[in-house]
Design a protein around this motif. Structure first.
Motif, PDB file in Angstrom:
ATOM      1  N   LEU A  85       1.129  -1.218   0.123  1.00 51.15           N
ATOM      2  CA  LEU A  85      -0.194  -0.328   0.353  1.00 51.15           C
ATOM      3  C   LEU A  85       1.159   1.245   0.296  1.00 51.15           C
ATOM      4  O   LEU A  85       0.520   2.098  -0.941  1.00 51.15           O
ATOM      5  N   MET A  86       2.405   1.124   0.657  1.00 48.27           N
ATOM      6  CA  MET A  86       2.652   2.618   0.908  1.00 48.27           C
ATOM      7  C   MET A  86       3.588   2.627  -0.578  1.00 48.27           C
ATOM      8  O   MET A  86       3.708   3.918  -1.191  1.00 48.27           O
ATOM      9  N   MET A  87       3.767   1.392  -1.346  1.00 49.83           N
ATOM     10  CA  MET A  87       4.237   1.911  -2.415  1.00 49.83           C
ATOM     11  C   MET A  87       3.445   2.227  -3.614  1.00 49.83           C
ATOM     12  O   MET A  87       3.365   3.510  -4.466  1.00 49.83           O
ATOM     13  N   LEU A  88       2.475   1.677  -3.057  1.00 53.82           N
ATOM     14  CA  LEU A  88       1.776   2.284  -3.832  1.00 53.82           C
ATOM     15  C   LEU A  88       0.968   3.796  -4.336  1.00 53.82           C
ATOM     16  O   LEU A  88       1.336   4.626  -5.165  1.00 53.82           O
ATOM     17  N   ALA A  89       0.677   4.509  -3.162  1.00 54.68           N
ATOM     18  CA  ALA A  89       0.725   6.207  -2.508  1.00 54.68           C
ATOM     19  C   ALA A  89       1.818   5.899  -2.910  1.00 54.68           C
ATOM     20  O   ALA A  89       1.487   7.339  -3.184  1.00 54.68           O
ATOM     21  N   VAL A 130       1.380   9.159  -6.249  1.00 53.09           N
ATOM     22  CA  VAL A 130       1.763  10.926  -5.877  1.00 53.09           C
ATOM     23  C   VAL A 130       3.037  11.182  -7.089  1.00 53.09           C
ATOM     24  O   VAL A 130       2.637  12.438  -7.091  1.00 53.09           O
ATOM     25  N   LEU A 131       3.927  10.713  -7.818  1.00 53.62           N
ATOM     26  CA  LEU A 131       5.219  10.447  -8.265  1.00 53.62           C
ATOM     27  C   LEU A 131       4.308  10.196  -9.385  1.00 53.62           C
ATOM     28  O   LEU A 131       4.402  11.850  -9.967  1.00 53.62           O
ATOM     29  N   ILE A 132       3.184  10.139 -10.270  1.00 53.10           N
ATOM     30  CA  ILE A 132       2.858   9.910 -10.876  1.00 53.10           C
ATOM     31  C   ILE A 132       1.888  11.614 -11.437  1.00 53.10           C
ATOM     32  O   ILE A 132       1.733  12.171 -12.146  1.00 53.10           O
ATOM     33  N   ALA A 133       1.063  11.828 -10.180  1.00 53.05           N
ATOM     34  CA  ALA A 133       0.224  12.831 -10.030  1.00 53.05           C
ATOM     35  C   ALA A 133       0.879  14.106  -9.981  1.00 53.05           C
ATOM     36  O   ALA A 133       0.529  15.178 -10.753  1.00 53.05           O
TER      37      ALA A 133
END
Length: 87
Positions: free
Chosen positions: A18-22, A26-29
């Motif tokens: 979950l932390m890696m997905l978050a 954030v990086l993609i946004a």
């Protein structure tokens, strides 16, 4: 050899995932926002003298008489605004 004697459970892997997905979201946004709205500014050849003069006038750095005088110099090459003949 197990250095810390720590056995990871299913919750540890779930939390890491979950932390890696978050972090990825954030990086993609941030990348999407940067590409959609690039930083703006007046640099180099993009900024015309008239535009810079208008920005200075809008900020209140120069008064209206000085703005008209400097704009006249830019447009006509002399310090006096074009004379208006009275009818």
């Amino acid at each position: 050899m197990n250095w810390y004697d720590h056995h990871t459970s299913g919750w540890d892997y779930t939390l890491m995932t979950l932390m890696m997905l978050a972090l990825g979201a954030v990086l993609i946004a941030a990348l999407v926002l940067l590409l959609r709205h690039p930083p703006t500014g007046t640099r180099g050849a993009e900024a015309s003298p008239e535009r810079l003069l208008g920005e200075r006038f809008a900020r209140g750095e120069i008064d209206d008489d000085e703005y008209v005088r400097r704009l006249s110099v830019l447009e006509h090459g002399h310090g006096k605004p074009p004379s208006k003949k009275a009818r």
